[in-house]
Design an enzyme around this catalytic site. Structure first.
Site, PDB file in Angstrom:
ATOM      1  N   SER A   1       0.896  -1.657  -0.229  1.00  0.00           N
ATOM      2  CA  SER A   1      -0.010   0.235   0.184  1.00  0.00           C
ATOM      3  C   SER A   1       0.972   1.322  -0.196  1.00  0.00           C
ATOM      4  CB  SER A   1      -0.900   0.312   1.339  1.00  0.00           C
ATOM      5  OG  SER A   1      -0.170   0.512   2.666  1.00  0.00           O
TER       6      SER A   1
ATOM      7  N   TYR B   1      11.607   6.295  15.601  1.00  0.00           N
ATOM      8  CA  TYR B   1      11.550   6.819  14.117  1.00  0.00           C
ATOM      9  C   TYR B   1      12.399   7.605  13.424  1.00  0.00           C
ATOM     10  CZ  TYR B   1       9.048   7.322   9.737  1.00  0.00           C
ATOM     11  OH  TYR B   1       8.301   7.236   8.077  1.00  0.00           O
TER      12      TYR B   1
END
Length: 261
Positions: A16, A156
């Site tokens: 995706s 992250y």
């Protein structure tokens, strides 16, 4: 004639979002594209989308697996070698992000983020080396979060900064093989991953909130909107193809000017 006719490409995390958009664009330009992802149903649906836009001779091939699992990576590259015998393009896109401000970071979230984002990138590219042809292109997906403070996204952002560093080092190490390595750095882009991450941020009316706003943990772009996955895919096409043969070790920003203006 497509820009990637007769090329063989690998796009990780292609079920995706940005990965799928890149796989679609590469197939539309004539490449045979291997797509990886952890969710079989989503991966199968992605391959159908790729097949719908592929030029004659191009196709999408699904190989389910987790890039943080070295056994899955070994199986992936055996299949690529058996089917195609080579790789011309590698897009190390697979990545995850969990909301976790300092003081609330869990070991599980840390291990998941570093294993997929950093370890997965390192070993995807390392295991691809025997199949990479002279003149091939490697794209590493970084993030604009690595270039500015993103409260709640410290782990992250650190993995994405490390990926930018890898692009420089590997570009130098692979120059004698004429393999180009570049970092592609999106800003806020409309993807299921971003929407899921936004949902994890605290509400603005929460007195313990760390994020700047309830709806958007990143500042708005000067263009006044988030990007689209196909806009990132267009830049990936430039880096993957023959229009960028004198570009290596670089970082190309697709962030609507958010980190520059």
């Amino acid at each position: 004639m497509g820009q990637l006719d007769n090329k063989t490409a690998l796009v990780t995390g292609a079920s995706s979002g940005i990965g799928l958009a890149i796989a679609r664009r590469f197939a539309a330009e004539g490449a045979t594209v291997y797509l990886t992802g952890r969710r079989k149903a989503a991966l199968d649906a992605a391959v159908e989308q790729v097949g719908a836009v592929a030029q004659v001779g191009a196709r999408g091939i699904a190989v389910q697996g987790d890039t943080s699992d070295l056994g899955d990576l070994d199986r992936l590259f055996v299949e690529i070698e058996n089917r195609s015998g080579r790789l011309d393009i590698v897009v190390a896109n697979a990545g995850v992000g969990d909301y976790g401000p300092l003081g609330a970071i869990t070991e599980e979230e840390y291990e998941r983020t570093t294993a997929i984002n950093f370890k997965g990138t390192v070993f995807t590219v390392q295991k691809a080396l025997p199949l990479l042809t002279a003149g091939s292109s490697v794209l590493l997906l970084s993030s604009s979060s690595a270039l500015r403070a993103a409260p709640g996204l410290g782990v992250y952002a650190a993995t994405k900064a490390a990926i930018r560093s890898l692009a420089r080092t590997w570009a130098a190490e692979l120059a004698d093989r004429r393999i180009r390595v570049n970092a592609l750095t999106p800003g806020p882009v409309e993807t299921p991953g971003l929407n899921g991450l936004l949902a994890a941020f605290p509400h603005a009316d929460d007195p313990t909130a760390v994020a700047p706003t309830a709806a958007e943990p990143t500042p708005p772009t000067p263009l006044g909107r988030r990007g689209r996955p196909d806009e990132v895919a267009a830049t990936a096409l430039y880096l993957a193809g023959d229009q960028s043969t004198f570009t290596t070790g670089a970082e190309l920003l697709v962030d609507g000017g958010a980190t520059q203006l």
